[in-house]
Design a protein around this motif. Structure first.
Motif, PDB file in Angstrom:
ATOM      1  N   ALA A 198     -16.351 -11.506  19.442  1.00 53.62           N
ATOM      2  CA  ALA A 198     -17.293 -11.682  20.504  1.00 53.62           C
ATOM      3  C   ALA A 198     -18.377 -10.950  20.405  1.00 53.62           C
ATOM      4  N   VAL A 199     -17.870  -9.119  19.421  1.00 50.03           N
ATOM      5  CA  VAL A 199     -18.588  -7.815  19.511  1.00 50.03           C
ATOM      6  C   VAL A 199     -18.525  -8.114  17.988  1.00 50.03           C
ATOM      7  N   PRO A 200     -20.359  -7.882  17.050  1.00 47.52           N
ATOM      8  CA  PRO A 200     -20.147  -7.720  15.830  1.00 47.52           C
ATOM      9  C   PRO A 200     -18.429  -6.562  15.106  1.00 47.52           C
ATOM     10  N   ILE A 201     -18.054  -7.007  14.077  1.00 49.93           N
ATOM     11  CA  ILE A 201     -17.196  -6.098  13.367  1.00 49.93           C
ATOM     12  C   ILE A 201     -17.473  -5.689  12.138  1.00 49.93           C
ATOM     13  N   THR A 202     -18.017  -3.938  12.121  1.00 46.94           N
ATOM     14  CA  THR A 202     -17.617  -4.566  10.415  1.00 46.94           C
ATOM     15  C   THR A 202     -16.923  -2.991   9.307  1.00 46.94           C
ATOM     16  N   LEU A 203     -16.410  -3.865   8.803  1.00 48.33           N
ATOM     17  CA  LEU A 203     -15.408  -2.503   7.722  1.00 48.33           C
ATOM     18  C   LEU A 203     -16.131  -1.996   6.658  1.00 48.33           C
ATOM     19  N   GLU A 204     -15.737  -1.167   6.555  1.00 47.38           N
ATOM     20  CA  GLU A 204     -16.583  -0.217   4.735  1.00 47.38           C
ATOM     21  C   GLU A 204     -14.713   0.600   4.769  1.00 47.38           C
ATOM     22  N   ALA A 205     -14.588  -0.464   3.166  1.00 46.49           N
ATOM     23  CA  ALA A 205     -12.767  -0.047   2.673  1.00 46.49           C
ATOM     24  C   ALA A 205     -13.306   1.043   1.876  1.00 46.49           C
ATOM     25  N   LYS A 206     -12.662   1.680   0.872  1.00 48.21           N
ATOM     26  CA  LYS A 206     -12.672   2.442   0.429  1.00 48.21           C
ATOM     27  C   LYS A 206     -11.281   2.855  -0.290  1.00 48.21           C
ATOM     28  N   LEU A 207     -10.906   2.533  -1.687  1.00 47.14           N
ATOM     29  CA  LEU A 207      -9.653   2.460  -2.702  1.00 47.14           C
ATOM     30  C   LEU A 207     -10.159   2.905  -3.407  1.00 47.14           C
ATOM     31  N   LYS A 208      -8.793   4.375  -3.012  1.00 48.10           N
ATOM     32  CA  LYS A 208      -8.968   5.794  -3.836  1.00 48.10           C
ATOM     33  C   LYS A 208      -7.701   5.124  -5.232  1.00 48.10           C
ATOM     34  N   ARG A 209      -8.758   5.633  -6.021  1.00 50.09           N
ATOM     35  CA  ARG A 209      -8.618   5.473  -7.506  1.00 50.09           C
ATOM     36  C   ARG A 209      -7.762   6.714  -8.317  1.00 50.09           C
ATOM     37  N   ARG A 218      -9.998  -7.540  -4.903  1.00 53.15           N
ATOM     38  CA  ARG A 218      -9.767  -8.581  -4.415  1.00 53.15           C
ATOM     39  C   ARG A 218      -9.333  -7.342  -3.412  1.00 53.15           C
ATOM     40  N   PHE A 219      -9.156  -6.307  -3.617  1.00 50.94           N
ATOM     41  CA  PHE A 219      -8.763  -5.237  -2.688  1.00 50.94           C
ATOM     42  C   PHE A 219      -9.488  -5.625  -1.266  1.00 50.94           C
ATOM     43  N   GLN A 220     -10.977  -5.491  -1.888  1.00 50.82           N
ATOM     44  CA  GLN A 220     -11.740  -6.036  -0.473  1.00 50.82           C
ATOM     45  C   GLN A 220     -11.756  -7.525   0.278  1.00 50.82           C
ATOM     46  N   GLU A 221     -11.731  -8.440  -1.049  1.00 45.72           N
ATOM     47  CA  GLU A 221     -10.938  -9.953   0.305  1.00 45.72           C
ATOM     48  C   GLU A 221      -9.950  -9.391   0.816  1.00 45.72           C
ATOM     49  N   ILE A 222      -8.645  -9.322   0.831  1.00 46.56           N
ATOM     50  CA  ILE A 222      -7.595  -9.027   1.254  1.00 46.56           C
ATOM     51  C   ILE A 222      -7.844  -8.629   2.827  1.00 46.56           C
ATOM     52  N   GLU A 230      -5.148   3.383  -0.368  1.00 50.85           N
ATOM     53  CA  GLU A 230      -4.984   3.851  -1.720  1.00 50.85           C
ATOM     54  C   GLU A 230      -3.244   2.813  -1.864  1.00 50.85           C
ATOM     55  N   VAL A 231      -3.465   1.799  -2.811  1.00 51.32           N
ATOM     56  CA  VAL A 231      -2.840   0.716  -3.004  1.00 51.32           C
ATOM     57  C   VAL A 231      -2.847   0.486  -4.666  1.00 51.32           C
ATOM     58  N   PRO A 232      -1.847   0.957  -5.116  1.00 49.00           N
ATOM     59  CA  PRO A 232      -1.263   1.213  -6.813  1.00 49.00           C
ATOM     60  C   PRO A 232      -2.179  -1.096  -6.893  1.00 49.00           C
ATOM     61  N   PRO A 253       0.717  -1.207  -0.064  1.00 53.10           N
ATOM     62  CA  PRO A 253      -0.239  -0.430  -0.163  1.00 53.10           C
ATOM     63  C   PRO A 253       0.463   1.386   0.225  1.00 53.10           C
ATOM     64  N   ALA A 254       0.476   2.084  -0.500  1.00 53.68           N
ATOM     65  CA  ALA A 254       0.986   3.461  -0.750  1.00 53.68           C
ATOM     66  C   ALA A 254       0.305   4.472   0.693  1.00 53.68           C
ATOM     67  N   ARG A 255      -0.862   3.865   1.242  1.00 53.78           N
ATOM     68  CA  ARG A 255      -1.267   5.003   2.304  1.00 53.78           C
ATOM     69  C   ARG A 255      -2.390   3.773   2.963  1.00 53.78           C
ATOM     70  N   LEU A 256      -2.827   3.314   4.335  1.00 53.58           N
ATOM     71  CA  LEU A 256      -3.613   2.717   4.194  1.00 53.58           C
ATOM     72  C   LEU A 256      -4.263   4.353   5.618  1.00 53.58           C
ATOM     73  N   ASP A 257      -5.215   4.298   5.896  1.00 49.97           N
ATOM     74  CA  ASP A 257      -5.566   5.408   6.839  1.00 49.97           C
ATOM     75  C   ASP A 257      -7.436   4.541   7.582  1.00 49.97           C
ATOM     76  N   THR A 258      -6.877   4.254   9.203  1.00 47.04           N
ATOM     77  CA  THR A 258      -8.348   3.597   9.322  1.00 47.04           C
ATOM     78  C   THR A 258      -8.674   4.298  10.429  1.00 47.04           C
ATOM     79  N   ARG A 259     -10.365   4.620  10.338  1.00 46.40           N
ATOM     80  CA  ARG A 259     -10.488   4.677  12.230  1.00 46.40           C
ATOM     81  C   ARG A 259     -11.601   3.868  12.403  1.00 46.40           C
ATOM     82  N   ALA A 260     -11.139   3.825  13.729  1.00 49.62           N
ATOM     83  CA  ALA A 260     -12.458   2.814  14.659  1.00 49.62           C
ATOM     84  C   ALA A 260     -12.969   2.858  15.420  1.00 49.62           C
TER      85      ALA A 260
END
Length: 144
Positions: A133-144, A113-117, A105-107, A76-83
């Motif tokens: 034990a806690v429900p965990i969701t993910l919203e992953a956005k790939l910059k184009r 494939r990005f969502q799978e990983i 941002e992943v060139p 990745p060039a950049r990964l920004d995560t908020r929890a």
């Protein structure tokens, strides 16, 4: 043998009027950081367990994702995560939901494939496993 890390907690007084301090002496991230009922359930300055869980989860997930993307040939060039960690008060306090929100941002990687990983990292980072034990969701956005 595995790796062991530690933090300390000190508390004085009852739950509602007492005050405490949290510390991570080895890293220096927190040195006697204040926490109290009002910083957990109100808006007083200080930290709280849910905020610390959120920080740990965001950091763990992001590192796991970085490793998995690199292994797949897409460092990745950049990964920004908020929890966001939600504390429910129904039937007594309990963690009710964790939401991971990722901007990346992943060139050279396609969306599927990005969502799978990303989902694999969400399911398998050590903190996600510990919080299973806690429900965990993910919203992953790939910059184009």
């Amino acid at each position: 043998m595995g790796i062991s890390r530690h933090a300390t907690a000190h508390w004085e007084g009852d739950l509602k009027t007492g005050k405490g301090r949290l510390s991570t002496p080895d890293s220096g991230l927190m040195q006697d950081t204040r926490y109290a009922f009002s910083s957990r359930f109100g808006d007083e300055k200080g930290t709280n367990p849910e905020e610390l869980i959120a920080a740990a989860h965001a950091g763990c997930f992001t590192m796991a994702l970085s490793a998995k993307l690199a292994e797949a040939g897409h460092p990745p060039a950049r990964l920004d995560t908020r929890a966001d960690v939600d504390l429910s008060m129904e039937d007594g306090p309990a963690l009710s939901r964790i939401r991971l929100k990722l901007d990346a941002e992943v060139p050279g990687i396609d969306e599927a494939r990005f969502q799978e990983i990303a989902n694999d990292a969400k399911e398998n980072c050590p903190v996600s496993k510990a919080l299973s034990a806690v429900p965990i969701t993910l919203e992953a956005k790939l910059k184009r």
